[in-house]
Scaffold this active site. Structure first.
Site, mmCIF file in Angstrom:
data_model
loop_
_atom_site.group_PDB
_atom_site.id
_atom_site.type_symbol
_atom_site.label_atom_id
_atom_site.label_comp_id
_atom_site.label_asym_id
_atom_site.label_seq_id
_atom_site.Cartn_x
_atom_site.Cartn_y
_atom_site.Cartn_z
ATOM 1 N N LYS A 1 45.628 114.472 -11.335
ATOM 2 C CA LYS A 1 45.194 113.339 -12.160
ATOM 3 C C LYS A 1 43.674 113.232 -12.234
ATOM 4 O O LYS A 1 43.143 112.687 -13.194
ATOM 5 C CB LYS A 1 45.825 112.052 -11.656
ATOM 6 C CG LYS A 1 47.351 112.125 -11.753
ATOM 7 C CD LYS A 1 48.022 110.798 -11.890
ATOM 8 C CE LYS A 1 49.482 110.944 -12.286
ATOM 9 N NZ LYS A 1 50.296 111.732 -11.332
HETATM 10 C C1 LIG Z 1 51.519 112.278 -11.716
HETATM 11 C C2 LIG Z 1 52.028 113.464 -10.984
HETATM 12 C C3 LIG Z 1 53.056 114.271 -11.504
HETATM 13 C C4 LIG Z 1 53.756 113.952 -12.808
HETATM 14 O O1 LIG Z 1 52.927 114.120 -13.937
HETATM 15 P P1 LIG Z 1 53.316 113.466 -15.356
HETATM 16 O O2 LIG Z 1 52.139 113.645 -16.206
HETATM 17 O O3 LIG Z 1 53.625 112.020 -15.075
HETATM 18 O O4 LIG Z 1 54.535 114.193 -15.853
HETATM 19 C C5 LIG Z 1 53.433 115.402 -10.783
HETATM 20 N N1 LIG Z 1 52.866 115.693 -9.588
HETATM 21 C C6 LIG Z 1 51.875 114.939 -9.051
HETATM 22 C C7 LIG Z 1 51.312 115.316 -7.737
HETATM 23 C C8 LIG Z 1 51.423 113.798 -9.729
HETATM 24 O O5 LIG Z 1 50.447 113.032 -9.175
#
Ligand SMILES: *Cc1c(COP(=O)(O)O)cnc(C)c1O
Length: 467
Positions: free
Chosen positions: A110
Site C-alpha cells: 500500500k
Molecule cells: C491490501 C492488501 C491486499 C489486498 O489488496 P487489494 O487491493 O485490496 O485487493 C493484499 N495483501 C496485503 C498485504 C494488503 O495489505
C-alpha cells in the site's frame, strides 16, 4: 484526460478533482473516460527509465492536468524513502518470480500508491488553497500506510479509527508510534465494522463533511489505482528482454480488487499480460465470482478472520470498475446489476463467464491457512526466502496457473516481519527485526481511546480538524 462515473451521473472531471472525493457524486466510481494506450516503441523506450521516471510517464497519461515537471518532482519525492531500485524482482524457483512491492516505510504494497497519493493530494490542496481532514477506518495496513505517507503535511490531517485491541502489536506500533501533530489515532471500543460504520455515518452527513473538510483515501481512490499501474509496467520491463513482445502473467493476492484492477488497466493499456491470476484466502467471494460468474457479497458475520488478514473482505469495493468494462461501459447495466443485488442478494454474470478469461485474462483460485503454512515452508526450504502469508496465498494459486514458456510473476504484497506469528507457526523461525523496527516496537504510543459513540467522535473532530 477526463474522468467519468461508472453510474453515468457525473460531469467529466480532470484528475486532480477526483482525488479528494472517494465516490463519484452519483455513488459510482471515477474511471478514465478512455483508457490511454501505450505502443511497443514507447514501451521499449521506457526500459532505460528509473522507477520514478517511469512513474512520471505512466501517471502523466492519467494526470494530464498536472505539468510534467511537477509530476516528476512528486514521483521523485514519493519513492525517495525506498531502496534505489524501488521494486526489486527476485526468482524463488525456476517457475516463479516475486515482484517486491513492500520495500516502503510500512512494509506492505500500500506504500507504493499511498506515498504518491500524499504528494499529489498536498499539491492539489495547495493549488486550491484548501485543507483536508482524512477520516478513515483500518484493520491494519491501510491506516499505517496512509499515516506514514501523510505525516507532517501542512494541509492534511488524519483521523484513523481502529478496533481497540484487535490489531497485531506490530500494526499498532506502526501507527501509534507516530507523534506528528497531524496524525490522530483513535481506538474504538468495538470491531472493524463499528469503525467503518462511524466513518460512513459522519461522511454521510454532508453538512458536517463540508464544514469539517472531510475526505477519504480508501482503496477506491483513483490516484491509488493509477499509481499501482506503474509497477506492472516496471515488472514487465524488468522480466522481459529488449525487443521481444513477450507475454507474461501476474498473480495478485487480492482483497478489495484494487491491486489487480491496476493490472487489468495495464493490460487494457496494451501491456502484454497473458493472465491476471486472482488469489483469494478463505474469504473467496471473488474466486467464486471469477469461477462461476455469480457475485454474492457476504455479511460481516460470514467474514472469517484469517492469517492473511489484509485479504479478509466480504465485498470487493473496486469490482464495480471491472463490471463497468464487462458491460461495455454502459452505466444502465451497472445500475441494473446493483438492483439485482438488492433484490436477490447476488448478481448473475454467468452469460459473460467465457469472456472473463478470453477477453480479460482473469482467472482465480483460493488458498487456506494450511496452504499458506505449507507454501511458506516449501519456499523457505527451496530458496531460503521467507515470504509473508498474503504472498504465500499468491504463490500457492500461481502454481496452479504456470504455463510453459510464460513467465509467472507473483506480487509480494507484504514483508514477513509484519506477520511473525504465522511465520513461526510455518517454519519455527523467529524473525530478526532490524534496529529501526525494534525502535519502532518500543517507542511510546499515541492513541485516543473512545467509545463506539458518534457524538464523541464528532466532538473530537471538531476540536482537532484543520480549517
Ligand atoms: C491490501 C492488501 C491486499 C489486498 O489488496 P487489494 O487491493 O485490496 O485487493 C493484499 N495483501 C496485503 C498485504 C494488503 O495489505
Amino acid at each position: 484526460m477526463q474522468y467519468i462515473s461508472t453510474r453515468g451521473g457525473m460531469q467529466p472531471l480532470p484528475y486532480c478533482d477526483t482525488l479528494l472525493e472517494g465516490l463519484a457524486t452519483d455513488g459510482g466510481l471515477a474511471v478514465p473516460e478512455t483508457m490511454p494506450v501505450v505502443d511497443g516503441d514507447t514501451l521499449e523506450r521506457w526500459r532505460a527509465l528509473t522507477y520514478p521516471q517511469l512513474a512520471t510517464e505512466v501517471l502523466g497519461l492519467f494526470a494530464t492536468d498536472i505539468p510534467r515537471e511537477d509530476l516528476a518532482r512528486m514521483t521523485a519525492a514519493a519513492y525517495e524513502p525506498f531502496p534505489e531500485e524501488v521494486v526489486p524482482l527476485r526468482d524463488i524457483d525456476g517457475d516463479l518470480t516475486l515482484v517486491g512491492l513492500s520495500e516502503g516505510p510500512t512494509l506492505a504494497f500500500k506504500d507504493m500508491a499511498m506515498q504518491f497519493l500524499g504528494q499529489v493530494v498536498e499539491y492539489a490542496l495547495e493549488r486550491k488553497g484548501s485543507v483536508l481532514n482524512i477520516l478513515g477506518a483500518t484493520s491494519g495496513d491501510t491506516g499505517s500506510a496512509a499515516e506514514h505517507a501523510l505525516r507532517g503535511k501542512e494541509r492534511i490531517s488524519v483521523f484513523m479509527l481502529s478496533p481497540q485491541g484487535r490489531m497485531s502489536p506490530f500494526q499498532r506500533a506502526q501507527m501509534f508510534s507516530l507523534d506528528d501533530e497531524n496524525i490522530h489515532n483513535i481506538a474504538i471500543d468495538g470491531v472493524f465494522d463499528d469503525c467503518q460504520n462511524l466513518v460512513k455515518d459522519l461522511a454521510g452527513d454532508l453538512d458536517f463533511k463540508r464544514t469539517q473538510h472531510l475526505g477519504a483515501v480508501n482503496s477506491i481512490n483513483l490516484a491509488r489505482i493509477t499509481a499501482q499501474v506503474v509497477y506492472y509496467f516496471w515488472a514487465w520491463l524488468r522480466a522481459t528482454d529488449a525487443g521481444g513482445w513477450t507475454e507474461l502473467s501476474f498473480t495478485v493476492p487480492s482483497g478489495n480488487f484494487g491491486n489487480i484492477l491496476s493490472g487489468f488497466y495495464a493490460k487494457q493499456m496494451g501491456l502484454p499480460i497473458r493472465r491476471l491470476v486472482l488469489a483469494a484466502n478463505e474469504n473467496n467471494v471473488l474466486d467464486e465470482f471469477f469461477r462461476t460468474g455469480i457475485y454474492r457479497p457476504r455479511s460481516a458475520a460470514q467474514t472469517l478472520a484469517t492469517s492473511s488478514p489484509s485479504m479478509d473482505i466480504s465485498k470487493a469495493s473496486n469490482l464495480e470498475r471491472f463490471i463497468f468494462e464487462l458491460v461495455g461501459r454502459d452505466p444502465e447495466r451497472v445500475l441494473a446489476a446493483w438492483r439485482d443485488l438488492d433484490e436477490q442478494g447476488h448478481v448473475d454474470f454467468t452469460a459473460e463467464l467465457p469472456r472473463f478469461q478470453e477477453e480479460f485474462g482473469i482467472v482465480s483460485g483460493t488458498s487456506t491457512h494450511a496452504d499458506r503454512l505449507a507454501t511458506i515452508r516449501a519456499v523457505f526450504e527451496e530458496s531460503e526466502e521467507v515470504i509473508d502469508p498474503h504472498t504465500a496465498d499468491g504463490v500457492k494459486v500461481a502454481r496452479e496457473y504456470v504455463e510453459p514458456g510464460v513467465p509467472m510473476l507473483v506480487l509480494e504484497t507484504a514483508k514477513p516481519e509484519k506477520f511473525a506469528e504465522t511465520i513461526r507457526e510455518a517454519i519455527g523461525v523467529e524473525l530478526d527485526y532490524s534496529s529501526d523496527l525494534r525502535a519502532m516496537l518500543e517507542a511510546p504510543q499515541h492513541v485516543t481511546e473512545m467509545a463506539d459513540d458518534q457524538a464523541a467522535l464528532r466532538a473530537f473532530i471538531e476540536a482537532h480538524a484543520l480549517r
